[in-house]
Design a protein around this motif. Sequence first.
Motif, PDB file in Angstrom:
ATOM      1  N   HIS A  35       0.831  -1.198   0.000  1.00  0.00           N
ATOM      2  CA  HIS A  35       0.000   0.000   0.000  1.00  0.00           C
ATOM      3  C   HIS A  35       0.870   1.254   0.000  1.00  0.00           C
ATOM      4  CE1 HIS A  35      -2.415   3.227   1.871  1.00  0.00           C
ATOM      5  NE2 HIS A  35      -3.409   2.698   1.172  1.00  0.00           N
ATOM      6  N   GLU A  36       1.891   1.246   0.835  1.00  0.00           N
ATOM      7  CA  GLU A  36       2.774   2.410   0.916  1.00  0.00           C
ATOM      8  C   GLU A  36       3.484   2.660  -0.417  1.00  0.00           C
ATOM      9  OE1 GLU A  36       4.769   5.702   2.397  1.00  0.00           O
ATOM     10  OE2 GLU A  36       3.110   4.576   3.316  1.00  0.00           O
ATOM     11  N   GLU A  37       3.975   1.590  -1.054  1.00  0.00           N
ATOM     12  CA  GLU A  37       4.782   1.734  -2.262  1.00  0.00           C
ATOM     13  C   GLU A  37       3.928   1.942  -3.502  1.00  0.00           C
ATOM     14  OE1 GLU A  37       8.214   2.239  -4.317  1.00  0.00           O
ATOM     15  OE2 GLU A  37       8.131   1.786  -2.170  1.00  0.00           O
ATOM     16  N   TYR A  38       2.924   1.068  -3.688  1.00  0.00           N
ATOM     17  CA  TYR A  38       2.174   1.063  -4.948  1.00  0.00           C
ATOM     18  C   TYR A  38       1.054   2.104  -4.985  1.00  0.00           C
ATOM     19  CZ  TYR A  38       4.425  -3.449  -5.900  1.00  0.00           C
ATOM     20  OH  TYR A  38       5.336  -4.452  -6.126  1.00  0.00           O
ATOM     21  N   VAL A  39       0.425   2.373  -3.836  1.00  0.00           N
ATOM     22  CA  VAL A  39      -0.724   3.278  -3.805  1.00  0.00           C
ATOM     23  C   VAL A  39      -0.304   4.689  -3.407  1.00  0.00           C
ATOM     24  CG1 VAL A  39      -2.996   3.707  -2.793  1.00  0.00           C
ATOM     25  CG2 VAL A  39      -2.265   1.355  -3.268  1.00  0.00           C
ATOM     26  N   ARG A  40       0.383   4.816  -2.274  1.00  0.00           N
ATOM     27  CA  ARG A  40       0.690   6.154  -1.766  1.00  0.00           C
ATOM     28  C   ARG A  40       1.862   6.811  -2.490  1.00  0.00           C
ATOM     29  NH1 ARG A  40       0.724   6.673   4.606  1.00  0.00           N
ATOM     30  NH2 ARG A  40       0.788   8.835   3.903  1.00  0.00           N
ATOM     31  N   ARG A  41       2.945   6.071  -2.697  1.00  0.00           N
ATOM     32  CA  ARG A  41       4.138   6.687  -3.290  1.00  0.00           C
ATOM     33  C   ARG A  41       4.061   6.754  -4.811  1.00  0.00           C
ATOM     34  NH1 ARG A  41       9.681   4.425  -1.566  1.00  0.00           N
ATOM     35  NH2 ARG A  41      10.239   6.184  -2.918  1.00  0.00           N
ATOM     36  N   ARG A  42       3.760   5.626  -5.465  1.00  0.00           N
ATOM     37  CA  ARG A  42       3.834   5.568  -6.924  1.00  0.00           C
ATOM     38  C   ARG A  42       2.481   5.761  -7.606  1.00  0.00           C
ATOM     39  NH1 ARG A  42       8.853   4.098  -8.500  1.00  0.00           N
ATOM     40  NH2 ARG A  42      10.187   3.376  -6.803  1.00  0.00           N
ATOM     41  N   TRP A  44       0.196   3.735  -8.550  1.00  0.00           N
ATOM     42  CA  TRP A  44      -0.091   2.809  -9.651  1.00  0.00           C
ATOM     43  C   TRP A  44      -1.567   2.421  -9.662  1.00  0.00           C
ATOM     44  CZ3 TRP A  44       4.569  -1.155  -9.701  1.00  0.00           C
ATOM     45  CH2 TRP A  44       5.720  -0.466 -10.132  1.00  0.00           C
ATOM     46  N   MET A  45      -2.230   2.533  -8.517  1.00  0.00           N
ATOM     47  CA  MET A  45      -3.668   2.277  -8.427  1.00  0.00           C
ATOM     48  C   MET A  45      -4.209   3.074  -7.263  1.00  0.00           C
ATOM     49  SD  MET A  45      -3.244  -1.689  -7.144  1.00  0.00           S
ATOM     50  CE  MET A  45      -4.934  -2.081  -7.515  1.00  0.00           C
ATOM     51  N   ASP A  46      -5.534   3.292  -7.253  1.00  0.00           N
ATOM     52  CA  ASP A  46      -6.116   4.103  -6.186  1.00  0.00           C
ATOM     53  C   ASP A  46      -6.510   3.224  -5.000  1.00  0.00           C
ATOM     54  OD1 ASP A  46      -8.557   2.877  -6.824  1.00  0.00           O
ATOM     55  OD2 ASP A  46      -9.144   4.509  -8.154  1.00  0.00           O
ATOM     56  N   GLU A  47      -6.933   3.898  -3.924  1.00  0.00           N
ATOM     57  CA  GLU A  47      -7.261   3.198  -2.682  1.00  0.00           C
ATOM     58  C   GLU A  47      -8.373   2.172  -2.888  1.00  0.00           C
ATOM     59  OE1 GLU A  47      -5.980   3.487   0.349  1.00  0.00           O
ATOM     60  OE2 GLU A  47      -4.777   5.309   0.273  1.00  0.00           O
ATOM     61  N   LYS A  48      -9.393   2.553  -3.664  1.00  0.00           N
ATOM     62  CA  LYS A  48     -10.548   1.676  -3.845  1.00  0.00           C
ATOM     63  C   LYS A  48     -10.171   0.405  -4.596  1.00  0.00           C
ATOM     64  CE  LYS A  48     -14.865   0.535  -3.699  1.00  0.00           C
ATOM     65  NZ  LYS A  48     -14.710  -0.723  -4.408  1.00  0.00           N
ATOM     66  N   ASN A  49      -9.438   0.547  -5.697  1.00  0.00           N
ATOM     67  CA  ASN A  49      -9.044  -0.625  -6.460  1.00  0.00           C
ATOM     68  C   ASN A  49      -8.094  -1.522  -5.669  1.00  0.00           C
ATOM     69  OD1 ASN A  49     -10.580  -0.125  -8.712  1.00  0.00           O
ATOM     70  ND2 ASN A  49      -8.965   0.911  -9.850  1.00  0.00           N
ATOM     71  N   LEU A  53      -8.767  -5.408  -4.701  1.00  0.00           N
ATOM     72  CA  LEU A  53      -7.803  -6.456  -5.032  1.00  0.00           C
ATOM     73  C   LEU A  53      -7.442  -7.270  -3.798  1.00  0.00           C
ATOM     74  CD1 LEU A  53      -5.928  -7.758  -7.120  1.00  0.00           C
ATOM     75  CD2 LEU A  53      -4.234  -5.995  -6.596  1.00  0.00           C
ATOM     76  N   VAL A  54      -7.232  -6.599  -2.671  1.00  0.00           N
ATOM     77  CA  VAL A  54      -6.930  -7.312  -1.428  1.00  0.00           C
ATOM     78  C   VAL A  54      -8.103  -8.199  -1.028  1.00  0.00           C
ATOM     79  CG1 VAL A  54      -6.502  -7.022   1.047  1.00  0.00           C
ATOM     80  CG2 VAL A  54      -5.291  -5.585  -0.606  1.00  0.00           C
ATOM     81  N   PRO A 188     -18.119  -1.263  -8.842  1.00  0.00           N
ATOM     82  CA  PRO A 188     -17.543  -2.271  -9.732  1.00  0.00           C
ATOM     83  C   PRO A 188     -16.040  -2.114  -9.871  1.00  0.00           C
ATOM     84  CG  PRO A 188     -19.532  -1.345 -10.683  1.00  0.00           C
ATOM     85  CD  PRO A 188     -19.222  -0.522  -9.471  1.00  0.00           C
ATOM     86  N   PHE A 189     -15.374  -3.240 -10.064  1.00  0.00           N
ATOM     87  CA  PHE A 189     -13.922  -3.283 -10.130  1.00  0.00           C
ATOM     88  C   PHE A 189     -13.490  -3.598 -11.553  1.00  0.00           C
ATOM     89  CE2 PHE A 189      -9.988  -5.906  -9.548  1.00  0.00           C
ATOM     90  CZ  PHE A 189      -9.170  -4.872  -9.151  1.00  0.00           C
ATOM     91  N   SER A 190     -12.662  -2.738 -12.149  1.00  0.00           N
ATOM     92  CA  SER A 190     -12.206  -2.955 -13.522  1.00  0.00           C
ATOM     93  C   SER A 190     -10.820  -3.583 -13.522  1.00  0.00           C
ATOM     94  CB  SER A 190     -12.170  -1.621 -14.272  1.00  0.00           C
ATOM     95  OG  SER A 190     -11.287  -0.728 -13.637  1.00  0.00           O
ATOM     96  N   PHE A 191     -10.610  -4.520 -14.470  1.00  0.00           N
ATOM     97  CA  PHE A 191      -9.328  -5.204 -14.540  1.00  0.00           C
ATOM     98  C   PHE A 191      -9.064  -5.590 -15.983  1.00  0.00           C
ATOM     99  CE2 PHE A 191      -6.123  -8.404 -13.765  1.00  0.00           C
ATOM    100  CZ  PHE A 191      -5.439  -7.874 -12.686  1.00  0.00           C
TER     101      PHE A 191
END
Length: 393
Positions: A35-42, A44-49, A53-54, A188-191
């Motif tokens: 979460h720290e690396e992929y969502v907050r720092r980079r 790459w995806m938002d909190e909801k997605n 995924l989790v 809804p979740f898009s992938f």
Amino acid sequence: MRKINVRTWMEILLVSTRLGLTSFGGPVAHLGYFHEEYVRRRKWMDEKNYADLVALCQFLPGPASSQVGIGVGVIRGGVIGGVLAFIGFTMPSVLALILFALLLQGFDIGDAGWIHGLKIVAVAVVAHAILGMAQKLTPDLKRKAIALAALTITLLWQTAFTQVGVILLSGFIGFLLYKEYAQDKSEPFSFPLSRRFGAICLTLFFVLLIALPILREVTSLNWVAMFDSFYRGGALVFGGGHVVLPLLEREFVPNGWLNEEQFLAGYGAAQAVPGPLFTFAAYIGAVINGWQGGLLATFAIFLPAFLLILGALPFWDMVRHNPKIQGALMGVNAAVVGILISAFYTPIWISSILAPIDFAFAAILFSMLVYWKLPPWIVVLTGAVGGALIGFI
């Protein structure tokens, strides 16, 4: 649509490798690092997605944190991105455990004091896992009863088939008891995967699950038997890496692939390395058949996670709002707690706590891990040194 190129893939590999070298603390901690690396720092995806995924990976059997990492990689860089995210996050611990197994070859480790210390570390780690999972997964009397039944059955009839049967029965009971469970109201979740591709992956998952035991019986080849055992371990485990312990122990120790001391030494070592605990399979494979066996075991135990996450994502929105499916999952999760307690007693407790001093040392290690919140590698190092000192007492 964002263009996927070699630079994107290299970025995924480098970022995931750094996480693989530094992500200590188990699956819950891994999700925090992601979460720290992929969502907050980079971003790459938002909190909801990320939350969606989790949730999906918690629903599926297998190593949840590894599946989340694969999913993030696929979202960022397609299927190749998912493969690279997996390699980066997993390979550091795989290589460390294969090296550990090779270094132990030729040594009589059965009576080594530091090995006994690693066994006591396993007691503290699994006890911590039990407490955390029980609080979350068995909050009411019905689920406590499911866990108690799972504990009793798996303790009295210790086979891999028993555990699979308990998981299936618990899912059915959860379906009956919690079928009116409140639905998830998330969006809804898009992938970026087609349902056709997902169907192919799910079909391959079940084909291998059915065909490998048959192929094992008709060929009698050791590598096929290894692949089958590790594949089933990765395919039938709910609850994360600690729950794969009893499945692997009952697959390999009674059949003479490795002895109890070798098994628990590797399990203790797996606590000292970052990354997913499922890489413990690499150690077992290396003990059995060198570095080639370690790589084969790694591929086999993580292959179900790949097939399930790639297969389930396109269909996730159709099932996650269904309260009956949520109810079945609640029953399965409660059973996981009982299975984990069963594994805690045998083989971990009965082979580790042999004297009052062992129990006292386990209490110290447990306090270091739970109350003082020291990093796991410090707890493991303390266990190894303390075990060696106990040997002189």
